[in-house]
Design a protein around this motif. Sequence first.
Motif, PDB file in Angstrom:
ATOM      1  N   PHE A   1       0.843  -1.201   0.000  1.00  0.00           N
ATOM      2  CA  PHE A   1       0.000   0.000   0.000  1.00  0.00           C
ATOM      3  C   PHE A   1       0.879   1.252   0.000  1.00  0.00           C
ATOM      4  N   ASN A   2       1.901   1.255   0.857  1.00  0.00           N
ATOM      5  CA  ASN A   2       2.779   2.427   0.949  1.00  0.00           C
ATOM      6  C   ASN A   2       3.527   2.674  -0.355  1.00  0.00           C
ATOM      7  N   GLU A   3       3.958   1.591  -1.001  1.00  0.00           N
ATOM      8  CA  GLU A   3       4.684   1.733  -2.273  1.00  0.00           C
ATOM      9  C   GLU A   3       3.774   2.250  -3.378  1.00  0.00           C
ATOM     10  N   ARG A   4       2.522   1.825  -3.366  1.00  0.00           N
ATOM     11  CA  ARG A   4       1.603   2.191  -4.444  1.00  0.00           C
ATOM     12  C   ARG A   4       0.954   3.556  -4.228  1.00  0.00           C
ATOM     13  N   TYR A   5       0.606   3.865  -2.983  1.00  0.00           N
ATOM     14  CA  TYR A   5      -0.195   5.066  -2.740  1.00  0.00           C
ATOM     15  C   TYR A   5       0.479   6.116  -1.849  1.00  0.00           C
ATOM     16  N   GLY A   6       1.593   5.773  -1.218  1.00  0.00           N
ATOM     17  CA  GLY A   6       2.242   6.714  -0.311  1.00  0.00           C
ATOM     18  C   GLY A   6       2.235   6.189   1.114  1.00  0.00           C
ATOM     19  N   PRO A   7       3.077   6.754   1.975  1.00  0.00           N
ATOM     20  CA  PRO A   7       3.270   6.211   3.326  1.00  0.00           C
ATOM     21  C   PRO A   7       2.089   6.496   4.252  1.00  0.00           C
ATOM     22  N   VAL A   8       1.266   5.485   4.466  1.00  0.00           N
ATOM     23  CA  VAL A   8       0.128   5.589   5.383  1.00  0.00           C
ATOM     24  C   VAL A   8       0.291   4.658   6.574  1.00  0.00           C
ATOM     25  N   PHE A   9       0.832   3.436   6.318  1.00  0.00           N
ATOM     26  CA  PHE A   9       0.828   2.413   7.355  1.00  0.00           C
ATOM     27  C   PHE A   9       2.236   2.063   7.843  1.00  0.00           C
ATOM     28  N   PRO A  10       2.380   1.819   9.154  1.00  0.00           N
ATOM     29  CA  PRO A  10       3.619   1.219   9.655  1.00  0.00           C
ATOM     30  C   PRO A  10       3.651  -0.262   9.277  1.00  0.00           C
ATOM     31  N   VAL A  11       4.836  -0.855   9.274  1.00  0.00           N
ATOM     32  CA  VAL A  11       4.972  -2.292   9.022  1.00  0.00           C
ATOM     33  C   VAL A  11       5.095  -2.984  10.381  1.00  0.00           C
ATOM     34  N   PRO A  12       4.090  -3.748  10.787  1.00  0.00           N
ATOM     35  CA  PRO A  12       4.062  -4.288  12.150  1.00  0.00           C
ATOM     36  C   PRO A  12       5.037  -5.439  12.366  1.00  0.00           C
ATOM     37  N   GLU A  13       5.300  -5.713  13.638  1.00  0.00           N
ATOM     38  CA  GLU A  13       6.150  -6.817  14.042  1.00  0.00           C
ATOM     39  C   GLU A  13       5.326  -7.803  14.868  1.00  0.00           C
ATOM     40  N   ALA A  14       5.703  -9.088  14.810  1.00  0.00           N
ATOM     41  CA  ALA A  14       5.073 -10.104  15.650  1.00  0.00           C
ATOM     42  C   ALA A  14       5.841 -10.224  16.959  1.00  0.00           C
ATOM     43  N   MET A  15       5.115 -10.544  18.023  1.00  0.00           N
ATOM     44  CA  MET A  15       5.736 -10.789  19.326  1.00  0.00           C
ATOM     45  C   MET A  15       5.275 -12.143  19.827  1.00  0.00           C
ATOM     46  N   MET A  16       6.228 -13.032  20.093  1.00  0.00           N
ATOM     47  CA  MET A  16       5.917 -14.389  20.520  1.00  0.00           C
ATOM     48  C   MET A  16       5.862 -14.489  22.042  1.00  0.00           C
ATOM     49  N   GLY A  17       4.990 -15.391  22.543  1.00  0.00           N
ATOM     50  CA  GLY A  17       4.888 -15.621  23.972  1.00  0.00           C
ATOM     51  C   GLY A  17       5.953 -16.577  24.482  1.00  0.00           C
ATOM     52  N   ALA A  18       5.919 -16.826  25.781  1.00  0.00           N
ATOM     53  CA  ALA A  18       6.907 -17.712  26.402  1.00  0.00           C
ATOM     54  C   ALA A  18       6.784 -19.138  25.875  1.00  0.00           C
ATOM     55  N   GLN A  19       5.542 -19.564  25.590  1.00  0.00           N
ATOM     56  CA  GLN A  19       5.303 -20.907  25.063  1.00  0.00           C
ATOM     57  C   GLN A  19       4.370 -20.768  23.881  1.00  0.00           C
ATOM     58  N   PRO A  20       4.898 -20.448  22.681  1.00  0.00           N
ATOM     59  CA  PRO A  20       4.032 -20.102  21.552  1.00  0.00           C
ATOM     60  C   PRO A  20       3.066 -21.203  21.124  1.00  0.00           C
ATOM     61  N   LEU A  21       3.437 -22.477  21.297  1.00  0.00           N
ATOM     62  CA  LEU A  21       2.552 -23.541  20.825  1.00  0.00           C
ATOM     63  C   LEU A  21       2.490 -24.652  21.871  1.00  0.00           C
ATOM     64  N   LEU A  22       1.500 -24.553  22.760  1.00  0.00           N
ATOM     65  CA  LEU A  22       1.261 -25.580  23.768  1.00  0.00           C
ATOM     66  C   LEU A  22       0.275 -26.582  23.189  1.00  0.00           C
ATOM     67  N   LYS A  23       0.662 -27.853  23.175  1.00  0.00           N
ATOM     68  CA  LYS A  23      -0.195 -28.874  22.575  1.00  0.00           C
ATOM     69  C   LYS A  23      -1.384 -29.178  23.472  1.00  0.00           C
ATOM     70  N   GLY A  24      -2.424 -29.750  22.841  1.00  0.00           N
ATOM     71  CA  GLY A  24      -3.607 -30.138  23.582  1.00  0.00           C
ATOM     72  C   GLY A  24      -3.382 -31.400  24.396  1.00  0.00           C
ATOM     73  N   LEU A  25      -4.360 -31.727  25.233  1.00  0.00           N
ATOM     74  CA  LEU A  25      -4.247 -32.894  26.107  1.00  0.00           C
ATOM     75  C   LEU A  25      -4.305 -34.212  25.343  1.00  0.00           C
ATOM     76  N   ASP A  26      -4.684 -34.145  24.062  1.00  0.00           N
ATOM     77  CA  ASP A  26      -4.683 -35.351  23.229  1.00  0.00           C
ATOM     78  C   ASP A  26      -3.431 -35.443  22.361  1.00  0.00           C
ATOM     79  N   GLY A  27      -2.509 -34.508  22.552  1.00  0.00           N
ATOM     80  CA  GLY A  27      -1.267 -34.506  21.785  1.00  0.00           C
ATOM     81  C   GLY A  27      -1.322 -33.674  20.517  1.00  0.00           C
ATOM     82  N   GLY A  28      -2.527 -33.225  20.109  1.00  0.00           N
ATOM     83  CA  GLY A  28      -2.661 -32.381  18.929  1.00  0.00           C
ATOM     84  C   GLY A  28      -2.620 -30.910  19.285  1.00  0.00           C
ATOM     85  N   LYS A  29      -2.933 -30.074  18.309  1.00  0.00           N
ATOM     86  CA  LYS A  29      -2.977 -28.633  18.554  1.00  0.00           C
ATOM     87  C   LYS A  29      -4.059 -28.321  19.577  1.00  0.00           C
ATOM     88  N   MET A  30      -3.708 -27.521  20.615  1.00  0.00           N
ATOM     89  CA  MET A  30      -4.701 -27.128  21.603  1.00  0.00           C
ATOM     90  C   MET A  30      -5.680 -26.162  20.948  1.00  0.00           C
TER      91      MET A  30
END
Length: 320
Positions: free
Chosen positions: A164-193
């Motif tokens: 968007f910024n390249e096409r129309y001009g600088p309007v938006f910041p480019v965001p960053e991701a922030m990960m938690g202490a345990q980004p992927l805790l599995k479910g009690l069945d061993g799959g994705k919680m």
Amino acid sequence: MNHVVLTGDRPTGPLHLGHYFGTLANRVALQDVHPMYVLVADYQVITDRDLPGAIQGNITSLLLDYLAIGLDPAKVTIFQHSAIPELNQLLLPFLSLVSVAELGRNPTVKDEIAHSSQQAVNGLMFTYPVHQAADILFCKGTLVPVGRDQLPHVEMTRLVARRFNERYGPVFPVPEAMMGAQPLLKGLDGGKMSKSRGNSVALSATEDETAALIRGARTDAERLITFDETNRPEVSNLLTLAGLCLGRRPESIADEIGNGGAAALKRLVTEAVNEFLRPIRKRRGEYSEADARQVLSDGNERARERAIVTLGEVRAAMGF
């Protein structure tokens, strides 16, 4: 650096410990440092199902979860998709910035499609990552606390902002991701919680419900308890859960249990989880459903004011 934080959840059921350690703990810490918007993504409920289900009850439950973990509505703007039409209007120009192939390659969308209750993929599911870009960018979000499975959505938002910024001009910041202490805790069945897969401990679960869920968790036949994520993933996941709740290394918990076997492991995990959830349960009991609805009403008003300004900047930049 001064950030604006954007995060949120779909109101499809109660939040669970995977949410807490993946993103919610970050939100509580960040609310004292940066302005924060927390989205109740009610429109996104229908990405992977035909009907939204008990949407109003789920929204209220979600709000009570937020208040129970310690989010302060005096510091945080909590709002919902369907109340902010200007946010959703950003989806149209944003879709023009990405290709169909780029949408199809998103691994999170592929996983959601695989577990969808629909027989065919609808257009909203396919454009889900771009809708999330609108969620993040409407408030000029620069920091997005996420679990690992949501990283592709943040990458799509970064792509949309840059194009968007390249096409129309600088309007938006480019965001960053922030990960938690345990980004992927599995479910009690061993799959994705997951809320929808019945394999998680909800933040609103009672002590008895928590004990029953952990009793039913998968382990293995070996009596000696060891932490080995490769060869003993189910046992290691329970040790990880206990470690997060107790603030200890899972290896030390395994050493403490020793030859106690799965029964001793589950007793320890149950005690750790219930002790961790006790103050959260107490805070939840201090709020009524009316309190939750007022928090959302106030947040919707503030979020819409922000969205109106951003949409005006977008329209001006595009020449409309």
